[in-house]
Write a protein that holds these residues in place. Sequence first.
Motif, PDB file in Angstrom:
ATOM      1  N   THR A   1     -32.106 -28.135  35.971  1.00  0.00           N
ATOM      2  CA  THR A   1     -32.119 -28.367  37.414  1.00  0.00           C
ATOM      3  C   THR A   1     -31.090 -29.395  37.866  1.00  0.00           C
ATOM      4  O   THR A   1     -30.418 -29.201  38.869  1.00  0.00           O
ATOM      5  N   HIS A   2     -30.947 -30.498  37.153  1.00  0.00           N
ATOM      6  CA  HIS A   2     -30.010 -31.546  37.564  1.00  0.00           C
ATOM      7  C   HIS A   2     -28.835 -31.695  36.592  1.00  0.00           C
ATOM      8  O   HIS A   2     -28.159 -32.718  36.599  1.00  0.00           O
ATOM      9  N   ASP A   3     -28.589 -30.673  35.771  1.00  0.00           N
ATOM     10  CA  ASP A   3     -27.496 -30.722  34.810  1.00  0.00           C
ATOM     11  C   ASP A   3     -26.163 -30.749  35.557  1.00  0.00           C
ATOM     12  O   ASP A   3     -25.877 -29.852  36.358  1.00  0.00           O
ATOM     13  N   PRO A   4     -25.319 -31.765  35.315  1.00  0.00           N
ATOM     14  CA  PRO A   4     -24.073 -31.882  36.090  1.00  0.00           C
ATOM     15  C   PRO A   4     -23.101 -30.731  35.871  1.00  0.00           C
ATOM     16  O   PRO A   4     -22.408 -30.320  36.802  1.00  0.00           O
ATOM     17  N   VAL A   5     -23.047 -30.193  34.663  1.00  0.00           N
ATOM     18  CA  VAL A   5     -22.136 -29.080  34.387  1.00  0.00           C
ATOM     19  C   VAL A   5     -22.575 -27.849  35.176  1.00  0.00           C
ATOM     20  O   VAL A   5     -21.780 -27.223  35.880  1.00  0.00           O
ATOM     21  N   PHE A   6     -23.837 -27.494  35.072  1.00  0.00           N
ATOM     22  CA  PHE A   6     -24.318 -26.297  35.758  1.00  0.00           C
ATOM     23  C   PHE A   6     -24.286 -26.452  37.272  1.00  0.00           C
ATOM     24  O   PHE A   6     -24.040 -25.482  37.994  1.00  0.00           O
ATOM     25  N   LYS A   7     -24.526 -27.650  37.781  1.00  0.00           N
ATOM     26  CA  LYS A   7     -24.440 -27.848  39.228  1.00  0.00           C
ATOM     27  C   LYS A   7     -23.017 -27.567  39.716  1.00  0.00           C
ATOM     28  O   LYS A   7     -22.830 -26.956  40.760  1.00  0.00           O
ATOM     29  N   GLU A   8     -22.011 -28.004  38.972  1.00  0.00           N
ATOM     30  CA  GLU A   8     -20.617 -27.744  39.348  1.00  0.00           C
ATOM     31  C   GLU A   8     -20.277 -26.265  39.212  1.00  0.00           C
ATOM     32  O   GLU A   8     -19.548 -25.713  40.034  1.00  0.00           O
ATOM     33  N   ILE A   9     -20.784 -25.620  38.176  1.00  0.00           N
ATOM     34  CA  ILE A   9     -20.483 -24.200  37.951  1.00  0.00           C
ATOM     35  C   ILE A   9     -21.043 -23.346  39.082  1.00  0.00           C
ATOM     36  O   ILE A   9     -20.369 -22.478  39.625  1.00  0.00           O
ATOM     37  N   VAL A  10     -22.310 -23.600  39.444  1.00  0.00           N
ATOM     38  CA  VAL A  10     -22.941 -22.818  40.501  1.00  0.00           C
ATOM     39  C   VAL A  10     -22.470 -23.285  41.879  1.00  0.00           C
ATOM     40  O   VAL A  10     -22.404 -22.515  42.818  1.00  0.00           O
ATOM     41  N   GLY A  11     -22.093 -24.553  41.978  1.00  0.00           N
ATOM     42  CA  GLY A  11     -21.590 -25.090  43.238  1.00  0.00           C
ATOM     43  C   GLY A  11     -22.697 -25.536  44.171  1.00  0.00           C
ATOM     44  O   GLY A  11     -22.592 -25.381  45.383  1.00  0.00           O
ATOM     45  N   THR A  12     -23.779 -26.081  43.608  1.00  0.00           N
ATOM     46  CA  THR A  12     -24.906 -26.557  44.398  1.00  0.00           C
ATOM     47  C   THR A  12     -25.295 -27.969  43.958  1.00  0.00           C
ATOM     48  O   THR A  12     -25.022 -28.361  42.827  1.00  0.00           O
ATOM     49  N   PRO A  13     -25.958 -28.730  44.849  1.00  0.00           N
ATOM     50  CA  PRO A  13     -26.389 -30.080  44.478  1.00  0.00           C
ATOM     51  C   PRO A  13     -27.483 -30.085  43.408  1.00  0.00           C
ATOM     52  O   PRO A  13     -27.613 -31.037  42.661  1.00  0.00           O
TER      53      PRO A  13
END
Length: 177
Positions: free
Chosen positions: A88-100
Amino acid sequence: MVTLTQKTLDFNHKIKLSNDGGSLSSDTGEFLFREFDEKIGFSKTLVKYLRLNDSRKYYLHSNENLLRQKVYQIIAGYAEDDAADQLTHDPVFKEIVGTPALASQPSLSRFYTRFDKDSIEQLNLANQEMLDKIHCFRQSKELFIDLDSTHSDTYGDQESSSYNTHYGTMDFHPLVA
């Protein structure tokens, strides 16, 4: 000792990939998949075709981002929806999906209920458009169809099954292309 050179990504110039031992994540390879996604227009093609029965009045995660999250989770080896809670708060996945923040497991499960027969057909159209892009890029002149047989065990008195001496079992042995 040879190291990889630093790579700046086209879809997000703030992100730089390097192998210098700095901030580490086991999922940074996902950035390369996102970069490839942007180059071939995969997500844009999905957005163009994806229409779901969505009666939500308020939501944090668009259907497009939920689909993108699921695709990237599968690519990274997180096939189970439960992994979404850990990411949920993983920085890599947040950037990949483009959501906070990423969607949780319950959000992904509710997402699947919005699919119907028409939605699946629309995804098939998106798949066909991607295949057409690949064939155009490759400029394919020939098509090879590989014929091979496969093995499928049968139990009881299944009609059209026969004994296969190689496997030592009763089975269907269909030819597939």
